[in-house]
Design a protein around this motif. Structure first.
Motif, PDB file in Angstrom:
ATOM      1  N   LEU A  98       0.835  -1.203   0.000  1.00 42.85           N
ATOM      2  CA  LEU A  98       0.000   0.000   0.000  1.00 42.85           C
ATOM      3  C   LEU A  98       0.872   1.257   0.000  1.00 42.85           C
ATOM      4  CD1 LEU A  98      -2.846   1.343   0.330  1.00 42.85           C
ATOM      5  CD2 LEU A  98      -2.462   1.206   2.806  1.00 42.85           C
ATOM      6  N   LEU A  99       1.922   1.247   0.832  1.00 44.63           N
ATOM      7  CA  LEU A  99       2.761   2.442   0.960  1.00 44.63           C
ATOM      8  C   LEU A  99       3.553   2.720  -0.309  1.00 44.63           C
ATOM      9  CD1 LEU A  99       4.061   2.159   4.649  1.00 44.63           C
ATOM     10  CD2 LEU A  99       2.077   3.393   3.761  1.00 44.63           C
ATOM     11  N   SER A 100       3.767   1.686  -1.134  1.00 41.04           N
ATOM     12  CA  SER A 100       4.508   1.958  -2.368  1.00 41.04           C
ATOM     13  C   SER A 100       3.590   1.984  -3.597  1.00 41.04           C
ATOM     14  CB  SER A 100       5.640   0.941  -2.537  1.00 41.04           C
ATOM     15  OG  SER A 100       5.140  -0.356  -2.382  1.00 41.04           O
ATOM     16  N   ASP A 101       2.285   1.928  -3.380  1.00 42.60           N
ATOM     17  CA  ASP A 101       1.323   2.032  -4.491  1.00 42.60           C
ATOM     18  C   ASP A 101       1.367   3.456  -5.054  1.00 42.60           C
ATOM     19  OD1 ASP A 101      -0.940   2.436  -6.063  1.00 42.60           O
ATOM     20  OD2 ASP A 101      -2.172   1.073  -4.871  1.00 42.60           O
ATOM     21  N   PRO A 102       1.690   3.600  -6.362  1.00 43.86           N
ATOM     22  CA  PRO A 102       1.899   4.957  -6.907  1.00 43.86           C
ATOM     23  C   PRO A 102       0.649   5.839  -6.922  1.00 43.86           C
ATOM     24  CG  PRO A 102       1.997   3.275  -8.646  1.00 43.86           C
ATOM     25  CD  PRO A 102       1.960   2.539  -7.342  1.00 43.86           C
ATOM     26  N   GLN A 103      -0.539   5.275  -6.741  1.00 38.57           N
ATOM     27  CA  GLN A 103      -1.713   6.164  -6.741  1.00 38.57           C
ATOM     28  C   GLN A 103      -1.796   6.986  -5.449  1.00 38.57           C
ATOM     29  OE1 GLN A 103      -5.809   4.876  -6.068  1.00 38.57           O
ATOM     30  NE2 GLN A 103      -5.089   2.787  -5.753  1.00 38.57           N
ATOM     31  N   TRP A 104      -1.087   6.572  -4.404  1.00 37.43           N
ATOM     32  CA  TRP A 104      -1.183   7.249  -3.112  1.00 37.43           C
ATOM     33  C   TRP A 104       0.061   8.047  -2.784  1.00 37.43           C
ATOM     34  CZ3 TRP A 104      -5.886   7.184  -1.226  1.00 37.43           C
ATOM     35  CH2 TRP A 104      -6.714   6.068  -1.407  1.00 37.43           C
ATOM     36  N   ALA A 136      -1.492  14.716  -8.721  1.00 40.22           N
ATOM     37  CA  ALA A 136      -2.301  13.622  -9.251  1.00 40.22           C
ATOM     38  C   ALA A 136      -2.432  12.493  -8.230  1.00 40.22           C
ATOM     39  CB  ALA A 136      -1.669  13.091 -10.533  1.00 40.22           C
ATOM     40  N   LYS A 137      -1.548  12.501  -7.237  1.00 45.99           N
ATOM     41  CA  LYS A 137      -1.598  11.426  -6.243  1.00 45.99           C
ATOM     42  C   LYS A 137      -2.659  11.712  -5.186  1.00 45.99           C
ATOM     43  CE  LYS A 137       2.989   9.572  -6.725  1.00 45.99           C
ATOM     44  NZ  LYS A 137       3.665   8.433  -6.148  1.00 45.99           N
ATOM     45  N   ARG A 138      -3.289  10.653  -4.733  1.00 49.72           N
ATOM     46  CA  ARG A 138      -4.318  10.806  -3.702  1.00 49.72           C
ATOM     47  C   ARG A 138      -3.640  10.786  -2.325  1.00 49.72           C
ATOM     48  NH1 ARG A 138      -8.179   5.855  -4.656  1.00 49.72           N
ATOM     49  NH2 ARG A 138      -9.517   7.014  -3.218  1.00 49.72           N
ATOM     50  N   PRO A 139      -4.025  11.700  -1.443  1.00 48.75           N
ATOM     51  CA  PRO A 139      -3.409  11.684  -0.107  1.00 48.75           C
ATOM     52  C   PRO A 139      -3.878  10.468   0.701  1.00 48.75           C
ATOM     53  CG  PRO A 139      -5.028  13.469  -0.281  1.00 48.75           C
ATOM     54  CD  PRO A 139      -4.964  12.817  -1.633  1.00 48.75           C
ATOM     55  N   LEU A 140      -2.937   9.831   1.361  1.00 47.65           N
ATOM     56  CA  LEU A 140      -3.247   8.702   2.238  1.00 47.65           C
ATOM     57  C   LEU A 140      -2.736   9.059   3.632  1.00 47.65           C
ATOM     58  CD1 LEU A 140      -4.261   5.699   2.490  1.00 47.65           C
ATOM     59  CD2 LEU A 140      -1.865   5.040   2.163  1.00 47.65           C
ATOM     60  N   PHE A 141      -3.654   9.231   4.554  1.00 42.06           N
ATOM     61  CA  PHE A 141      -3.280   9.658   5.903  1.00 42.06           C
ATOM     62  C   PHE A 141      -3.028   8.448   6.791  1.00 42.06           C
ATOM     63  CE2 PHE A 141      -5.980  13.103   4.215  1.00 42.06           C
ATOM     64  CZ  PHE A 141      -5.020  14.108   4.209  1.00 42.06           C
ATOM     65  N   ILE A 142      -1.797   8.329   7.261  1.00 46.87           N
ATOM     66  CA  ILE A 142      -1.445   7.225   8.155  1.00 46.87           C
ATOM     67  C   ILE A 142      -1.658   7.685   9.590  1.00 46.87           C
ATOM     68  CG2 ILE A 142       0.402   5.687   8.908  1.00 46.87           C
ATOM     69  CD1 ILE A 142       1.687   6.131   6.134  1.00 46.87           C
ATOM     70  N   LEU A 143      -2.600   7.058  10.267  1.00 50.11           N
ATOM     71  CA  LEU A 143      -2.916   7.435  11.651  1.00 50.11           C
ATOM     72  C   LEU A 143      -2.558   6.298  12.582  1.00 50.11           C
ATOM     73  CD1 LEU A 143      -6.522   8.964  11.245  1.00 50.11           C
ATOM     74  CD2 LEU A 143      -4.318  10.050  10.869  1.00 50.11           C
ATOM     75  N   PHE A 144      -1.959   6.651  13.725  1.00 45.93           N
ATOM     76  CA  PHE A 144      -1.719   5.647  14.757  1.00 45.93           C
ATOM     77  C   PHE A 144      -2.975   5.546  15.603  1.00 45.93           C
ATOM     78  CE2 PHE A 144       2.500   7.509  13.857  1.00 45.93           C
ATOM     79  CZ  PHE A 144       3.110   6.368  13.366  1.00 45.93           C
TER      80      PHE A 144
END
Ligand SMILES: [Zn+2]
Length: 251
Positions: A98-104, A136-144
C-alpha cells in the motif's frame, strides 16, 4: 462486506485465548456491524462518503477490541480505509504494498516536533486542476490508532515510515476544531484526527460527516451503557441528518 477494522477485530478476537472483556464495557451480545448491543444498533445510519483521500490505520494490539475504538467509525465513513495491526518485529507485506502504491501519497500524521524538520509538512497539495496545479496522487493519511504512549513507540520503531513526510496538524487548525466541537481538550480520538485530515485535503463533506457520526456513536454508546433508549430525534441524529442533506445538495 466487513470493513478493514472489522476484519482486523475478527482476526484479533480469533487469536485471543480468553474472551476480551473491556473494562466498563457491556458484556451482552453485540451487533457485528457496529459493536453495540442490538437495541442500540446504529448500522441504519452508517454514512459512507466518497472521498479522494484515504486513511491507513496502524492499530496497537488490542485497539481493534476496544468497544470505544473510533478507527471503526473512520472505516464506516471513508471507503478507502485500510487497517493493519502494528508489531515492532514484523511488517505486513500488504502494508508495504500500500505504501509503495503509486496512486497514493502517504503522510504520517504526527506532531512535527518529533520528526526531523525536513520531513514535516503542514498541508497536502490539492487535487489536479486545469491549470496543471495540484497533485495527481491521492493523499493517504497514516494514523496511529493507539494510546499516546503506544503511538510514540510506533512512530519511532517503524523504519518503513522514515522516508515518508510527516503531516503535523497546526495549532490554528486544532483550535478551530475545538471551537466547532466545544468541550474537548487537546486529546483527540482517531476519528477526530481523521476529520481534521479530511478538512486539510479539502474533503469537507467527509470531515463534517465524521464529526457528526462520532456524536451519534457517543450518544448510542452512552445510552447503551446507561440502559437508556436512543433519542433518534435528538441533537446528535439531527446533526448527522443535516450533514447528509448538505452533502446531497452539493452532489
Ligand atoms: Zn449495528
Amino acid at each position: 462486506m466487513p470493513h478493514a477494522v472489522s476484519l482486523l477485530r475478527a482476526a484479533r478476537l480469533a487469536r485471543s485465548a480468553k474472551p476480551f472483556l473491556a473494562r466498563g464495557g457491556f458484556k451482552r451480545e453485540r451487533c457485528a456491524g457496529c459493536r453495540l448491543v442490538p437495541s442500540h444498533c446504529m448500522c441504519a445510519v452508517r454514512p459512507p462518503v466518497a472521498t479522494r483521500a484515504g486513511v491507513c490505520l496502524l492499530m496497537a494490539d488490542i485497539e481493534p477490541l476496544k468497544p470505544t475504538n473510533t478507527g471503526w467509525l473512520v472505516a464506516d465513513v471513508v471507503a478507502d480505509t485500510f487497517a493493519f495491526g502494528w508489531a515492532r518485529t514484523e511488517t505486513d507485506p500488504a502494508l508495504m504494498a500500500l505504501l509503495s502504491d503509486p496512486q497514493w501519497q502517504p503522510y504520517v500524521v504526527f506532531p512535527g516536533q518529533y520528526a526531523a524538520p525536513e520531513r514535516v509538512v503542514l498541508g497536502v497539495p490539492s487535487s489536479p486542476d486545469a491549470a496543471g496545479g495540484g497533485s495527481a496522487k491521492r493523499p493517504l493519511f497514516i494514523l496511529f490508532d493507539a494510546t499516546w504512549a503506544e503511538a510514540r513507540k510506533m512512530f519511532r520503531r517503524s523504519p518503513y515510515l522514515d522516508r515518508l513526510p510527516v503531516l503535523s496538524l497546526q495549532p490554528e487548525q486544532i483550535t478551530q476544531y475545538k471551537l466547532r466541537n466545544s468541550g474537548r481538550d487537546d486529546h483527540f480520538c482517531t476519528s477526530e484526527v481523521a476529520a481534521m485530515c479530511m478538512d486539510l485535503a479539502g474533503e469537507q463533506a467527509a470531515q463534517q460527516t465524521l464529526d457528526a457520526y462520532l456524536g451519534v456513536f457517543t450518544h448510542h454508546y452512552l445510552c447503551a451503557k446507561n440502559q437508556q433508549p436512543v433519542a433518534w430525534d435528538g441533537a446528535a441524529h439531527q446533526r448527522l441528518r443535516e450533514v447528509a442533506a448538505r452533502r446531497d445538495q452539493v452532489a
